[in-house]
Design a protein around this motif. Structure first.
Motif, short mmCIF file in Angstrom:
data_model
loop_
_atom_site.label_atom_id
_atom_site.label_comp_id
_atom_site.label_asym_id
_atom_site.label_seq_id
_atom_site.Cartn_x
_atom_site.Cartn_y
_atom_site.Cartn_z
N GLU A 135 0.75 -1.36 -0.08
CA GLU A 135 0.00 -0.03 0.02
C GLU A 135 0.78 1.20 -0.16
O GLU A 135 0.71 2.11 -0.72
CB GLU A 135 -0.97 0.07 1.37
N VAL A 136 1.82 1.25 0.96
CA VAL A 136 2.81 2.20 0.74
C VAL A 136 3.49 2.45 -0.15
O VAL A 136 3.46 3.69 -0.91
CB VAL A 136 3.94 2.34 1.94
N MET A 137 3.92 1.45 -1.02
CA MET A 137 4.82 1.66 -2.22
C MET A 137 3.86 1.96 -3.50
O MET A 137 4.30 3.02 -4.13
CB MET A 137 5.57 0.32 -2.56
N SER A 138 2.66 1.64 -3.38
CA SER A 138 1.66 1.99 -4.40
C SER A 138 1.35 3.43 -4.11
O SER A 138 1.31 4.22 -5.48
CB SER A 138 0.41 1.31 -4.26
N ASP A 139 0.99 3.82 -3.12
CA ASP A 139 0.79 5.24 -2.81
C ASP A 139 1.84 6.14 -3.56
O ASP A 139 1.75 7.29 -4.01
CB ASP A 139 0.45 5.93 -1.54
N ARG A 140 3.09 5.87 -3.06
CA ARG A 140 4.28 6.41 -3.50
C ARG A 140 4.47 6.63 -5.01
O ARG A 140 5.04 7.78 -5.58
CB ARG A 140 5.81 5.89 -2.81
N LEU A 141 4.24 5.48 -5.72
CA LEU A 141 4.27 5.53 -6.92
C LEU A 141 3.03 6.21 -7.84
O LEU A 141 2.88 6.24 -9.00
CB LEU A 141 4.31 4.24 -7.57
N GLY A 142 1.93 6.35 -7.02
CA GLY A 142 0.80 6.86 -7.30
C GLY A 142 0.10 6.13 -8.35
O GLY A 142 -0.84 6.51 -9.23
N ILE A 143 0.07 4.70 -7.80
CA ILE A 143 -0.96 3.88 -8.55
C ILE A 143 -1.74 3.08 -7.40
O ILE A 143 -1.38 3.03 -6.29
CB ILE A 143 0.00 3.05 -9.58
N THR A 144 -2.63 2.05 -8.09
CA THR A 144 -3.19 1.13 -7.18
C THR A 144 -2.49 -0.01 -7.20
O THR A 144 -1.27 -0.28 -7.95
CB THR A 144 -4.58 0.67 -7.83
N GLN A 145 -2.75 -0.93 -6.37
CA GLN A 145 -2.13 -2.24 -6.02
C GLN A 145 -2.19 -3.08 -7.43
O GLN A 145 -1.25 -3.79 -7.54
CB GLN A 145 -2.29 -2.96 -4.83
N ASP A 146 -3.21 -3.23 -7.97
CA ASP A 146 -3.54 -4.06 -9.16
C ASP A 146 -2.53 -3.34 -10.24
O ASP A 146 -2.00 -4.24 -11.06
CB ASP A 146 -4.92 -3.99 -9.66
N GLU A 147 -2.39 -2.19 -10.41
CA GLU A 147 -1.49 -1.40 -11.46
C GLU A 147 -0.07 -1.71 -11.02
O GLU A 147 0.66 -2.00 -11.87
CB GLU A 147 -1.78 0.11 -11.52
N LEU A 148 0.08 -1.76 -9.70
CA LEU A 148 1.61 -2.09 -9.41
C LEU A 148 2.13 -3.58 -10.03
O LEU A 148 3.11 -3.72 -10.38
CB LEU A 148 1.73 -2.18 -7.75
N SER A 149 1.10 -4.52 -9.70
CA SER A 149 1.34 -5.76 -10.39
C SER A 149 1.59 -5.86 -11.73
O SER A 149 2.49 -6.31 -12.39
CB SER A 149 0.38 -6.71 -9.57
N GLU A 150 0.69 -5.18 -12.44
CA GLU A 150 0.95 -4.95 -13.87
C GLU A 150 1.89 -4.74 -14.35
O GLU A 150 2.64 -5.17 -15.28
CB GLU A 150 -0.41 -4.39 -14.26
N LEU A 151 2.38 -3.34 -13.73
CA LEU A 151 3.61 -2.82 -13.98
C LEU A 151 4.75 -3.76 -13.89
O LEU A 151 5.83 -4.01 -14.69
CB LEU A 151 3.99 -1.41 -13.48
N ALA A 152 4.67 -4.47 -12.66
CA ALA A 152 5.83 -5.24 -12.29
C ALA A 152 5.99 -6.41 -13.35
O ALA A 152 7.17 -6.85 -13.47
CB ALA A 152 5.51 -5.87 -10.94
#
Length: 256
Positions: A135-152
């Motif tokens: 949650e903290v890292m997603s907020d820092r990158l300005g994205i949702t957790q689902d978007e975090l996984s998609e980017l990863a």
């Protein structure tokens, strides 16, 4: 008809499961825990009543578990989350194996034998390797957790070495400042979580592995856990409710 209700008040989300004497989940509810576990418990009571379940009814039995279990005044019994997650996972999957539960503030590894907990380990000293870290890292990158996984899934691994969430966040800020592609940073964040979870899971009993908690519908993380552990990690959407299901099963065992 008799109903058995399990309420799992976690640090970030509250899960509720209603069962009767059969094997199926009759109803499930999910809501944010919010600031006050007491207010959340009252909200759960109201939601249940809207669906026709009166917790004051003599044919309705409630077991509470989780971080805020003591805040449920109408619970007939409180039970630890370790016991409830074990029971819930055994009901959803099988009665022998290693359960991995990634919660908002901690990660639990539970070893099952014949459907009962025989060993457990917990990372509750640091948010690294938990839902809060994501949650903290997603907020820092300005994205949702689902978007975090998609980017990863499209990025190259970028090492994030700090064991502390605060310092890891500083690493991410530095990477952003150096114009590192977001997909690479996202990949590093996910790998950091997976490494920490697997380090704990490998202290369990080995395969088969079962994933419960808030990440059970995140296919990318499930795949990465499977790769790191060298064995398929089994999960399902209902596994998010494993603690509440275990509490409902405990209610049925105690009050049938």
């Amino acid at each position: 008809m008799t109903h058995f209700i399990g309420i799992d008040i976690g640090s970030t989300a509250t899960k509720v499961v209603v069962i009767d004497r059969g094997p199926e989940i009759e109803r499930s509810l999910l809501l944010p825990t919010g600031f006050s576990s007491v207010e959340t418990a009252n909200k759960v009571r109201e939601m249940l009543l809207d669906y026709g379940y009166d917790v004051e009814n003599g044919d309705t039995y409630v077991v509470a578990t989780g971080y805020g279990r003591v805040a449920v005044p109408y619970a007939d019994k409180t039970v630890t989350e370790i016991t409830c997650h074990g029971l819930g996972a055994a009901s959803l999957f099988q009665d022998k194996g290693t359960v991995i539960d990634v919660g908002g503030q901690d990660t639990k590894v539970i070893v099952l034998e014949n459907g009962r907990v025989v060993k457990f380990l917990m990372n509750d000293k640091c948010a690294a390797g938990t839902g809060r870290f994501l949650e903290v890292m997603s907020d820092r990158l300005g994205i949702t957790q689902d978007e975090l996984s998609e980017l990863a899934s499209r990025g190259r691994e970028t090492k994030i070495s700090s064991m502390c969430t605060v310092f890891a966040e500083s690493e991410v800020i530095s990477l952003v400042g150096r114009n590192e592609p977001r997909e690479n940073i996202a990949n590093g964040v996910i790998e950091s979580v997976v490494n920490r979870v697997c380090s704990l899971a490998q202290q369990g009993a080995g395969a088969p592995y079962f994933l419960t908690g808030g990440l059970c519908e995140n296919g990318y993380i499930v795949d990465r856990l499977s790769q790191h552990l060298g064995s398929r990690v089994t999960t399902c959407p209902q596994a998010r409710y494993a603690g509440a299901l275990g509490a409902a099963i405990k209610a049925r065992e105690q009050f049938s």
